[in-house]
Design a protein around this motif. Structure first.
Motif, PDB file in Angstrom:
ATOM      1  N   LEU A  36      23.958   4.608 -54.062  1.00  0.00           N
ATOM      2  CA  LEU A  36      24.747   3.829 -53.123  1.00  0.00           C
ATOM      3  C   LEU A  36      25.585   4.765 -52.262  1.00  0.00           C
ATOM      4  N   HIS A  37      25.539   4.546 -50.944  1.00  0.00           N
ATOM      5  CA  HIS A  37      26.410   5.276 -50.023  1.00  0.00           C
ATOM      6  C   HIS A  37      27.538   4.323 -49.634  1.00  0.00           C
ATOM      7  N   ILE A  38      28.760   4.647 -50.042  1.00  0.00           N
ATOM      8  CA  ILE A  38      29.897   3.724 -49.933  1.00  0.00           C
ATOM      9  C   ILE A  38      30.971   4.310 -49.031  1.00  0.00           C
ATOM     10  N   ASN A  39      31.546   3.451 -48.194  1.00  0.00           N
ATOM     11  CA  ASN A  39      32.659   3.854 -47.347  1.00  0.00           C
ATOM     12  C   ASN A  39      33.941   3.179 -47.839  1.00  0.00           C
ATOM     13  N   PHE A  40      34.999   3.965 -47.943  1.00  0.00           N
ATOM     14  CA  PHE A  40      36.316   3.459 -48.314  1.00  0.00           C
ATOM     15  C   PHE A  40      37.265   3.624 -47.133  1.00  0.00           C
ATOM     16  N   ILE A  41      37.989   2.572 -46.802  1.00  0.00           N
ATOM     17  CA  ILE A  41      39.056   2.639 -45.804  1.00  0.00           C
ATOM     18  C   ILE A  41      40.374   2.415 -46.555  1.00  0.00           C
ATOM     19  N   CYS A  42      41.277   3.381 -46.452  1.00  0.00           N
ATOM     20  CA  CYS A  42      42.485   3.370 -47.276  1.00  0.00           C
ATOM     21  C   CYS A  42      43.747   3.521 -46.422  1.00  0.00           C
ATOM     22  N   LEU A  43      44.861   3.092 -47.007  1.00  0.00           N
ATOM     23  CA  LEU A  43      46.183   3.256 -46.394  1.00  0.00           C
ATOM     24  C   LEU A  43      47.115   3.926 -47.397  1.00  0.00           C
ATOM     25  N   PRO A  44      48.044   4.746 -46.913  1.00  0.00           N
ATOM     26  CA  PRO A  44      49.019   5.338 -47.824  1.00  0.00           C
ATOM     27  C   PRO A  44      49.806   4.249 -48.562  1.00  0.00           C
ATOM     28  N   ILE A  47      43.142   1.272 -51.553  1.00  0.00           N
ATOM     29  CA  ILE A  47      41.866   0.887 -50.938  1.00  0.00           C
ATOM     30  C   ILE A  47      42.032  -0.450 -50.217  1.00  0.00           C
ATOM     31  N   ILE A  48      41.691  -0.455 -48.926  1.00  0.00           N
ATOM     32  CA  ILE A  48      41.786  -1.661 -48.113  1.00  0.00           C
ATOM     33  C   ILE A  48      40.419  -2.309 -47.937  1.00  0.00           C
ATOM     34  N   HIS A  49      39.413  -1.488 -47.635  1.00  0.00           N
ATOM     35  CA  HIS A  49      38.037  -1.970 -47.505  1.00  0.00           C
ATOM     36  C   HIS A  49      37.113  -1.050 -48.292  1.00  0.00           C
ATOM     37  N   MET A  50      36.135  -1.638 -48.967  1.00  0.00           N
ATOM     38  CA  MET A  50      35.116  -0.893 -49.706  1.00  0.00           C
ATOM     39  C   MET A  50      33.769  -1.500 -49.314  1.00  0.00           C
ATOM     40  N   THR A  51      32.949  -0.707 -48.627  1.00  0.00           N
ATOM     41  CA  THR A  51      31.716  -1.243 -48.050  1.00  0.00           C
ATOM     42  C   THR A  51      30.524  -0.369 -48.411  1.00  0.00           C
ATOM     43  N   ILE A  52      29.447  -1.005 -48.830  1.00  0.00           N
ATOM     44  CA  ILE A  52      28.198  -0.289 -49.070  1.00  0.00           C
ATOM     45  C   ILE A  52      27.488  -0.120 -47.731  1.00  0.00           C
ATOM     46  N   LYS A  53      27.342   1.127 -47.285  1.00  0.00           N
ATOM     47  CA  LYS A  53      26.705   1.399 -45.993  1.00  0.00           C
ATOM     48  C   LYS A  53      25.180   1.435 -46.115  1.00  0.00           C
ATOM     49  N   LYS A  54      24.699   2.012 -47.222  1.00  0.00           N
ATOM     50  CA  LYS A  54      23.244   2.070 -47.431  1.00  0.00           C
ATOM     51  C   LYS A  54      22.922   2.096 -48.924  1.00  0.00           C
ATOM     52  N   TYR A  55      21.743   1.571 -49.234  1.00  0.00           N
ATOM     53  CA  TYR A  55      21.170   1.680 -50.569  1.00  0.00           C
ATOM     54  C   TYR A  55      19.990   2.640 -50.469  1.00  0.00           C
ATOM     55  N   PHE A  56      19.931   3.613 -51.373  1.00  0.00           N
ATOM     56  CA  PHE A  56      18.780   4.496 -51.445  1.00  0.00           C
ATOM     57  C   PHE A  56      18.040   4.204 -52.746  1.00  0.00           C
ATOM     58  N   ILE A  57      16.827   3.704 -52.608  1.00  0.00           N
ATOM     59  CA  ILE A  57      16.016   3.303 -53.761  1.00  0.00           C
ATOM     60  C   ILE A  57      14.737   4.128 -53.740  1.00  0.00           C
ATOM     61  N   ASP A  58      14.630   5.040 -54.701  1.00  0.00           N
ATOM     62  CA  ASP A  58      13.487   5.969 -54.747  1.00  0.00           C
ATOM     63  C   ASP A  58      13.271   6.630 -53.385  1.00  0.00           C
ATOM     64  N   ASN A  59      14.363   7.126 -52.811  1.00  0.00           N
ATOM     65  CA  ASN A  59      14.373   7.871 -51.549  1.00  0.00           C
ATOM     66  C   ASN A  59      14.072   7.020 -50.313  1.00  0.00           C
ATOM     67  N   LEU A  60      14.002   5.705 -50.474  1.00  0.00           N
ATOM     68  CA  LEU A  60      13.874   4.803 -49.336  1.00  0.00           C
ATOM     69  C   LEU A  60      15.242   4.197 -49.029  1.00  0.00           C
ATOM     70  N   ASN A  77      30.999  -9.945 -43.950  1.00  0.00           N
ATOM     71  CA  ASN A  77      30.171  -8.748 -44.120  1.00  0.00           C
ATOM     72  C   ASN A  77      29.646  -8.737 -45.544  1.00  0.00           C
ATOM     73  N   GLN A  78      28.376  -9.072 -45.693  1.00  0.00           N
ATOM     74  CA  GLN A  78      27.830  -9.210 -47.046  1.00  0.00           C
ATOM     75  C   GLN A  78      27.728  -7.885 -47.791  1.00  0.00           C
ATOM     76  N   ASN A  79      27.946  -6.772 -47.105  1.00  0.00           N
ATOM     77  CA  ASN A  79      27.946  -5.482 -47.783  1.00  0.00           C
ATOM     78  C   ASN A  79      29.337  -4.991 -48.137  1.00  0.00           C
ATOM     79  N   GLU A  80      30.368  -5.782 -47.814  1.00  0.00           N
ATOM     80  CA  GLU A  80      31.717  -5.402 -48.234  1.00  0.00           C
ATOM     81  C   GLU A  80      31.981  -5.919 -49.636  1.00  0.00           C
ATOM     82  N   VAL A  81      32.526  -5.051 -50.453  1.00  0.00           N
ATOM     83  CA  VAL A  81      32.896  -5.439 -51.811  1.00  0.00           C
ATOM     84  C   VAL A  81      34.233  -6.154 -51.741  1.00  0.00           C
ATOM     85  N   LEU A  82      34.245  -7.434 -52.124  1.00  0.00           N
ATOM     86  CA  LEU A  82      35.474  -8.218 -52.064  1.00  0.00           C
ATOM     87  C   LEU A  82      36.245  -8.031 -53.359  1.00  0.00           C
ATOM     88  N   LEU A  83      37.261  -7.198 -53.300  1.00  0.00           N
ATOM     89  CA  LEU A  83      38.050  -6.897 -54.485  1.00  0.00           C
ATOM     90  C   LEU A  83      38.886  -8.110 -54.868  1.00  0.00           C
TER      91      LEU A  83
END
Length: 233
Positions: free
Chosen positions: A150-158, A121-134, A208-214
């Motif tokens: 949580l809708h999360i995007n992962f960018i990975c490398l072999p 995993i190179i980047h892990m980013t929360i794209k959207k939060y769904f809270i009670d369907n909002l 990017n405040q929505n990127e999870v800093l591992l």
């Protein structure tokens, strides 16, 4: 010799060009060298990277007056894999807190690692939060809900590609500090007038405040996602 901690060394790798840059604490270039790749190779030969470093490392260390022990890579190629994952928790009308989101992120990360065991995993980013369907782009504070997703995007490398890059750097006693996807980086160029290397440093520092800093495994007494959730404080 000067202290390397005041400077950051970046290596940009693509099939069209290689660029190595050393920036000081004021974001100014102390050293910059570029190599244009003939024929725009579809897949860059790792030997070209090794030769480029070999030709420049002595000049760099002489110019900046310290050894280069760590390097940040910005990579532009087709080896990256982007996947999306959603993860949900029933909150039973409880208040969202750092522990709840932390646990969801840890679960998501582990699911990704199991599914893509040959990828890093190179980047892990929360794209959207769904809270009670909002839908929310940023996590609201002090909110009570029944369901959190949580809708999360992962960018990975072999892993083998990352290992090959690490081995090239190790031959010059250089450690690979972090990798940044160039395609991920350019999404922020319209909002930021910095060059890609200064912007890369900002990304590493939580731009990017929505990127999870591992957090690096060697760091102790720090929660995996503590830096990401500093806005809870």
């Amino acid at each position: 010799m000067k202290n390397e901690e005041e400077n950051k060394t970046f290596l940009f790798v693509s099939s069209k060009r290689l660029v190595i840059v050393v920036k000081d604490k004021d974001k100014k270039d102390l050293f910059k060298k570029e190599l244009l790749i003939e024929n725009n190779l579809k897949s860059l030969d790792l030997d070209i990277i090794k030769e480029f470093i070999n030709k420049n490392i002595f000049d760099i260390e002489k110019k900046v007056n310290h050894f280069i022990n760590n390097i940040f890579l910005i990579i532009d190629n087709d080896n990256f894999l982007s996947i999306d994952l959603s993860i949900k928790r029933n909150m039973s009308y409880e208040k969202i807190n750092i522990k709840v989101v932390n646990n969801l992120l840890i679960d998501a990360k582990e699911q990704c690692k199991k599914t893509l065991e040959n990828y890093e995993i190179i980047h892990m980013t929360i794209k959207k939060y769904f809270i009670d369907n909002l839908s929310f782009l940023l996590l609201p504070k002090d909110i009570v809900c029944n369901n959190l997703s949580l809708h999360i995007n992962f960018i990975c490398l072999p892993k083998n590609y990352v290992k090959d890059l690490e081995n090239i750097l190790k031959s010059y006693q250089i450690s690979l500090n972090r990798i940044i996807s160039y395609n991920y980086l350019v999404d922020f160029l319209d909002k930021d007038q910095s060059d890609i290397f200064t912007l890369g440093e900002k990304i590493l520092n939580g731009y990017n405040q929505n990127e999870v800093l591992l957090v690096n495994k060697t760091q102790k007494n720090t929660g995996i996602f503590e830096k990401f959730f500093n806005f809870f404080n």
